[in-house]
Design a protein around this motif. Structure first.
Motif, PDB file in Angstrom:
ATOM      1  N   PRO A 336       0.757  -1.334  -0.014  1.00  0.00           N
ATOM      2  CA  PRO A 336      -0.005   0.139   0.098  1.00  0.00           C
ATOM      3  C   PRO A 336       0.772   1.150  -0.062  1.00  0.00           C
ATOM      4  CG  PRO A 336      -0.286  -1.338   2.082  1.00  0.00           C
ATOM      5  CD  PRO A 336       0.425  -2.032   1.204  1.00  0.00           C
ATOM      6  N   ARG A 337       2.019   1.317   0.810  1.00  0.00           N
ATOM      7  CA  ARG A 337       3.027   2.246   0.788  1.00  0.00           C
ATOM      8  C   ARG A 337       3.536   2.905  -0.829  1.00  0.00           C
ATOM      9  NH1 ARG A 337       7.050  -0.164   4.545  1.00  0.00           N
ATOM     10  NH2 ARG A 337       6.959  -1.739   2.738  1.00  0.00           N
ATOM     11  N   ALA A 338       3.681   1.518  -1.661  1.00  0.00           N
ATOM     12  CA  ALA A 338       4.248   1.991  -2.943  1.00  0.00           C
ATOM     13  C   ALA A 338       3.101   2.537  -3.850  1.00  0.00           C
ATOM     14  CB  ALA A 338       4.508   0.611  -3.622  1.00  0.00           C
ATOM     15  N   ILE A 339       1.747   2.181  -3.518  1.00  0.00           N
ATOM     16  CA  ILE A 339       0.703   2.844  -4.224  1.00  0.00           C
ATOM     17  C   ILE A 339       0.618   4.152  -3.858  1.00  0.00           C
ATOM     18  CG2 ILE A 339      -1.987   2.862  -4.372  1.00  0.00           C
ATOM     19  CD1 ILE A 339      -1.767  -0.208  -3.850  1.00  0.00           C
ATOM     20  N   LEU A 340       0.364   4.589  -2.632  1.00  0.00           N
ATOM     21  CA  LEU A 340       0.625   5.941  -2.198  1.00  0.00           C
ATOM     22  C   LEU A 340       1.628   6.767  -2.555  1.00  0.00           C
ATOM     23  CD1 LEU A 340      -0.777   5.091   1.539  1.00  0.00           C
ATOM     24  CD2 LEU A 340      -1.965   6.646  -0.119  1.00  0.00           C
ATOM     25  N   LEU A 341       2.563   6.368  -2.723  1.00  0.00           N
ATOM     26  CA  LEU A 341       3.956   7.126  -3.029  1.00  0.00           C
ATOM     27  C   LEU A 341       4.067   7.336  -4.699  1.00  0.00           C
ATOM     28  CD1 LEU A 341       7.210   6.240  -1.147  1.00  0.00           C
ATOM     29  CD2 LEU A 341       6.284   8.317  -1.450  1.00  0.00           C
ATOM     30  N   LYS A 342       3.554   5.992  -5.311  1.00  0.00           N
ATOM     31  CA  LYS A 342       3.444   6.251  -6.772  1.00  0.00           C
ATOM     32  C   LYS A 342       2.688   7.529  -7.234  1.00  0.00           C
ATOM     33  CE  LYS A 342       2.851   3.387 -10.929  1.00  0.00           C
ATOM     34  NZ  LYS A 342       2.317   2.098 -11.464  1.00  0.00           N
ATOM     35  N   LYS A 343       1.349   7.279  -6.413  1.00  0.00           N
ATOM     36  CA  LYS A 343       0.355   8.401  -6.881  1.00  0.00           C
ATOM     37  C   LYS A 343       1.146   9.814  -6.675  1.00  0.00           C
ATOM     38  CE  LYS A 343      -4.317   9.775  -5.413  1.00  0.00           C
ATOM     39  NZ  LYS A 343      -4.085  10.492  -4.215  1.00  0.00           N
ATOM     40  N   LYS A 344       1.722  10.105  -5.667  1.00  0.00           N
ATOM     41  CA  LYS A 344       2.468  11.461  -5.275  1.00  0.00           C
ATOM     42  C   LYS A 344       3.570  11.639  -6.289  1.00  0.00           C
ATOM     43  CE  LYS A 344      -0.059  13.162  -2.737  1.00  0.00           C
ATOM     44  NZ  LYS A 344      -0.757  14.297  -2.917  1.00  0.00           N
ATOM     45  N   ALA A 345       4.452  10.786  -6.582  1.00  0.00           N
ATOM     46  CA  ALA A 345       5.448  10.544  -7.486  1.00  0.00           C
ATOM     47  C   ALA A 345       4.940  11.061  -8.942  1.00  0.00           C
ATOM     48  CB  ALA A 345       6.292   9.383  -7.778  1.00  0.00           C
ATOM     49  N   GLU A 346       3.859  10.539  -9.345  1.00  0.00           N
ATOM     50  CA  GLU A 346       3.344  11.099 -10.777  1.00  0.00           C
ATOM     51  C   GLU A 346       3.005  12.567 -10.570  1.00  0.00           C
ATOM     52  OE1 GLU A 346       0.063   8.740 -11.827  1.00  0.00           O
ATOM     53  OE2 GLU A 346      -0.073   9.281 -13.976  1.00  0.00           O
ATOM     54  N   GLU A 347       2.396  12.986  -9.585  1.00  0.00           N
ATOM     55  CA  GLU A 347       1.942  14.163  -9.427  1.00  0.00           C
ATOM     56  C   GLU A 347       3.207  15.466  -9.300  1.00  0.00           C
ATOM     57  OE1 GLU A 347      -1.893  13.332  -6.411  1.00  0.00           O
ATOM     58  OE2 GLU A 347      -0.587  15.197  -5.859  1.00  0.00           O
ATOM     59  N   LEU A 348       4.362  14.699  -8.551  1.00  0.00           N
ATOM     60  CA  LEU A 348       5.431  15.483  -8.634  1.00  0.00           C
ATOM     61  C   LEU A 348       6.233  15.590  -9.812  1.00  0.00           C
ATOM     62  CD1 LEU A 348       7.124  17.093  -6.525  1.00  0.00           C
ATOM     63  CD2 LEU A 348       8.216  14.935  -5.768  1.00  0.00           C
ATOM     64  N   ALA A 349       6.212  14.428 -10.755  1.00  0.00           N
ATOM     65  CA  ALA A 349       6.741  14.249 -11.953  1.00  0.00           C
ATOM     66  C   ALA A 349       6.237  15.329 -13.046  1.00  0.00           C
ATOM     67  CB  ALA A 349       6.786  13.002 -12.606  1.00  0.00           C
ATOM     68  N   ARG A 350       4.875  15.552 -12.843  1.00  0.00           N
ATOM     69  CA  ARG A 350       4.228  16.517 -13.726  1.00  0.00           C
ATOM     70  C   ARG A 350       4.549  17.749 -13.420  1.00  0.00           C
ATOM     71  NH1 ARG A 350      -1.207  15.239 -12.432  1.00  0.00           N
ATOM     72  NH2 ARG A 350      -0.823  13.212 -12.934  1.00  0.00           N
ATOM     73  N   TYR A 351       4.763  18.171 -11.917  1.00  0.00           N
ATOM     74  CA  TYR A 351       4.889  19.369 -11.333  1.00  0.00           C
ATOM     75  C   TYR A 351       6.458  19.623 -11.747  1.00  0.00           C
ATOM     76  CZ  TYR A 351       5.767  22.933  -7.829  1.00  0.00           C
ATOM     77  OH  TYR A 351       5.978  23.853  -7.098  1.00  0.00           O
ATOM     78  N   LYS A 352       7.335  18.609 -11.863  1.00  0.00           N
ATOM     79  CA  LYS A 352       8.869  18.792 -12.179  1.00  0.00           C
ATOM     80  C   LYS A 352       9.127  18.790 -13.453  1.00  0.00           C
ATOM     81  CE  LYS A 352      10.284  19.365  -7.551  1.00  0.00           C
ATOM     82  NZ  LYS A 352      10.987  20.512  -7.178  1.00  0.00           N
ATOM     83  N   LYS A 353       8.127  18.306 -14.332  1.00  0.00           N
ATOM     84  CA  LYS A 353       8.349  18.196 -15.669  1.00  0.00           C
ATOM     85  C   LYS A 353       9.219  16.984 -15.903  1.00  0.00           C
ATOM     86  CE  LYS A 353       6.863  22.421 -17.500  1.00  0.00           C
ATOM     87  NZ  LYS A 353       5.850  22.200 -16.464  1.00  0.00           N
ATOM     88  N   ARG A 354       9.145  15.786 -15.325  1.00  0.00           N
ATOM     89  CA  ARG A 354       9.903  14.494 -15.337  1.00  0.00           C
ATOM     90  C   ARG A 354       8.921  13.587 -15.613  1.00  0.00           C
ATOM     91  NH1 ARG A 354      14.464  14.888 -10.777  1.00  0.00           N
ATOM     92  NH2 ARG A 354      15.084  12.729 -11.449  1.00  0.00           N
ATOM     93  N   GLU A 355       7.885  13.678 -16.359  1.00  0.00           N
ATOM     94  CA  GLU A 355       7.219  12.584 -16.934  1.00  0.00           C
ATOM     95  C   GLU A 355       7.480  11.542 -17.382  1.00  0.00           C
ATOM     96  OE1 GLU A 355       5.674  16.081 -17.490  1.00  0.00           O
ATOM     97  OE2 GLU A 355       3.999  15.984 -17.613  1.00  0.00           O
ATOM     98  N   GLU A 356       8.591  11.658 -18.265  1.00  0.00           N
ATOM     99  CA  GLU A 356       9.053  10.706 -19.227  1.00  0.00           C
ATOM    100  C   GLU A 356       9.830   9.547 -18.136  1.00  0.00           C
ATOM    101  OE1 GLU A 356      12.132  10.232 -22.916  1.00  0.00           O
ATOM    102  OE2 GLU A 356      12.161  12.009 -21.918  1.00  0.00           O
ATOM    103  N   GLU A 357      10.381  10.217 -17.207  1.00  0.00           N
ATOM    104  CA  GLU A 357      11.196   9.411 -16.256  1.00  0.00           C
ATOM    105  C   GLU A 357      10.172   8.621 -15.433  1.00  0.00           C
ATOM    106  OE1 GLU A 357      13.992  12.070 -14.420  1.00  0.00           O
ATOM    107  OE2 GLU A 357      14.729  10.247 -13.372  1.00  0.00           O
ATOM    108  N   PHE A 358       9.134   9.212 -15.074  1.00  0.00           N
ATOM    109  CA  PHE A 358       8.087   8.532 -14.406  1.00  0.00           C
ATOM    110  C   PHE A 358       7.434   7.373 -15.161  1.00  0.00           C
ATOM    111  CE2 PHE A 358       3.433   7.564 -13.312  1.00  0.00           C
ATOM    112  CZ  PHE A 358       3.714   6.971 -12.012  1.00  0.00           C
ATOM    113  N   HIS A 359       7.038   7.506 -16.286  1.00  0.00           N
ATOM    114  CA  HIS A 359       6.799   6.335 -17.255  1.00  0.00           C
ATOM    115  C   HIS A 359       7.813   5.399 -17.342  1.00  0.00           C
ATOM    116  CE1 HIS A 359       4.104   5.065 -20.261  1.00  0.00           C
ATOM    117  NE2 HIS A 359       5.116   5.014 -21.292  1.00  0.00           N
ATOM    118  N   LEU A 360       9.084   5.716 -17.370  1.00  0.00           N
ATOM    119  CA  LEU A 360       9.952   4.343 -17.533  1.00  0.00           C
ATOM    120  C   LEU A 360       9.853   3.579 -16.154  1.00  0.00           C
ATOM    121  CD1 LEU A 360      12.496   3.195 -18.510  1.00  0.00           C
ATOM    122  CD2 LEU A 360      13.835   5.030 -17.227  1.00  0.00           C
TER     123      LEU A 360
END
Ligand SMILES: CC(=O)SCCNC(=O)CCNC(=O)[C@H](O)C(C)(C)COP(=O)(O)OP(=O)(O)OC[C@H]1O[C@@H](n2cnc3c(N)ncnc32)[C@H](O)[C@@H]1OP(=O)(O)O
Ligand SMILES: O=C([O-])CC(=O)C(=O)O
Length: 449
Positions: A336-360
């Motif tokens: 469950p912790r990975a699910i919660l962190l992944k959601k925030k990682a995706e939001e942060l990646a969008r904010y920091k313009k690192r979506e390509e890396e999140f996708h990887l």
């Protein structure tokens, strides 16, 4: 430092390799639960706790059946706890510490008073910064943390008093002081080992726990609220994981001897450092650097799959055959912790313009599950808390050598709760058995060998 010459030890290492082999069959013959695991992979039940519940399978006629992971702190589901403080747009770490230690949620007034109390505990003893952190820095912050905690013993007028009130005082002090110990240790390392300028900001008792850490870490003391809230979430998610995880179990074992708090926490820190446990968060990012180096097109599924196959065949990265950040001793379908962190990682990646890396990361996680299942005859592994943690920390500009220390800073809450529980409810030294499988031998005098 000169590299070590180990060649003089070759005869001894060959003795070690031949005289320490234990055939697998003997574990079955003597019914030894290797790694304290039952033959179906589930953990041997060795304790009872009120603090954290980690659930990853159900038993069906004696066979473990994978289910979605569930984590509860003092009975409260981690999803509900996180939703609770996020909905009110406030930090969750201080509330989580209260819950873990005292077994119930604080009232509004209790939370305010407890947060202020923790902030007052924040100051390091006089001279500690100069004499312990600056005089003897370390290239490894986990190693330094063990020395810092050990050194605090000498600054405590009652270090060996294991009464509940005194241990609580020591634990609150350690929880509150970890951010400064980590941040100052890092600045000392940069100064002495990397020739950077030294700055050590003073702590403020007006900031929340997470804000205090960020303000000590950064040269200009600034942080953005989005960053502080995400880091606070990471602290909450790393704060506790039941009694059976390696570092908390180590803490129980060591606490059961009635030793002092500082010694018990040092032991837990030493356990957490390992790359199969808390050290995995930095390993994931190192591994992903290697992935990025070897994969030309980060969205090419075949390239990613080829790399993962090589990883599993011990042909890539550290050649140990492990995919860091994947797999767990209890969780099967999900952590469950990975699910919660992944959601925030995706939001942060969008904010920091690192979506390509999140996708990887996302593709890598998906194909790791799939290829592991193919190789290990449908055994399931999921991303654990460490898979997205390092990526989140990297987006927050947190240096890699602090990833595992940040785990320790958070887990100090759970370790404290478990130490108090062991002292109050344990009462018996933990002492399992080892069967000796060496045959009796005669002592041979030196001139007849
Ligand atoms: C905060 C935390 O501590 S979370 C864990 C952090 N650690 C990591 O991410 C490191 C990578 N993962 C691992 O090493 C393991 O999954 C662990 C240590 C977390 C759990 O290990 P175990 O409980 O032994 O795993 P489990 O019983 O599910 O699986 C055992 C088999 O699967 C293999 N396996 C499990 N995870 C992985 C993985 N990530 N990559 C490759 N193989 C794996 C084991 O090597 C073992 O193989 P073997 O039977 O041939 O020896
Ligand atoms: O439970 C475990 O074995 C490891 C783990 O995830 C943790 O300690 O957070």
């Amino acid at each position: 430092m000169q590299p070590k010459d180990l060649s003089q030890l070759t005869p001894f290492t060959s003795y070690l390799e031949t005289n320490n082999v234990i055939p697998n069959e003997l574990y079955t013959e003597y019914n030894v639960k290797r790694g304290l695991r039952n033959t179906d992979g589930t953990g041997v039940l060795v304790g009872l706790t009120h603090i954290g519940e980690v659930h990853g399978y159900v038993m069906d006629e004696g066979v473990p059946v994978p289910v979605e992971g569930r984590l509860r702190y003092r009975g409260i589901d981690i999803f509900d706890l996180v939703e609770g403080f996020q909905k009110e747009n406030r930090y969750g770490f201080e509330e989580t510490v209260f819950l873990l230690l005292f077994g119930q949620l604080p009232t509004k007034k209790e939370l305010e008073e407890f947060s202020a109390l923790l902030a007052r505990y924040r100051q390091l003893p006089d001279g500690f910064k100069e004499n312990i952190i600056l005089k003897s820095p370390s290239p490894n912050i986990m190693n330094l943390l063990t020395r810092e905690v050990s050194a605090l013993y000498a600054y405590d007028p009652e270090p060996d008093d294991i009464s509940v009130a005194n241990v609580l005082d020591q634990c609150l002090q350690l929880i509150a002081q970890f951010p400064a110990m980590v941040a100052y240790g890092y600045h000392a390392k940069r100064h002495y080992y990397e020739n950077e300028s030294l700055f050590l900001h003073h702590q403020s008792d007006r900031l929340a726990h997470v804000e205090n850490f960020l303000s000590l870490l950064r040269p200009n003391r600034e942080f953005d609220p989005i960053e502080a809230h995400i880091l606070d979430l990471a602290f909450v998610l790393h704060a506790e994981h039941g009694g059976g995880n390696n570092s908390t179990f180590t803490l129980h074992v060591v606490s059961s001897t009635n030793t002092d708090t500082y010694s018990a926490i040092v032991a837990a820190l030493c356990s957490l450092k390992g790359p199969r446990h808390g050290g995995a968060n930095a390993e994931v990012v190192n591994m992903m650097d290697d992935v990025k180096k070897h994969i030309k097109d980060w969205s090419n599924e075949n390239e990613i799959k080829d790399y993962i196959r090589k990883l599993l065949n011990k042909e890539a990265y550290d050649r140990r055959g492990l995919i860091y950040g994947m797999g767990h001793a209890v969780y099967s379908l999900s952590d469950p912790r990975a699910i919660l962190l992944k959601k925030k990682a995706e939001e942060l990646a969008r904010y920091k313009k690192r979506e390509e890396e999140f996708h990887l990361y996302d593709l890598f996680e998906r194909f790791s599950r799939q290829l592991f299942a193919e190789k290990a005859k449908n055994k399931i592994i999921c991303a654990n808390v460490d898979f997205y943690a390092g990526f989140v920390y990297d987006m927050l500009g947190i240096p890699r050598e602090l990833y595992t220390p940040l785990f320790a800073l958070s887990r100090m809450a759970g370790w404290s709760a478990h130490r108090l529980e062991e002292l109050i409810a344990g009462g018996r030294i933990i002492r399992p058995a080892y069967k000796c499988i060496s045959e009796p031998k005669e002592y041979v005098p030196l001139d007849r060998r």
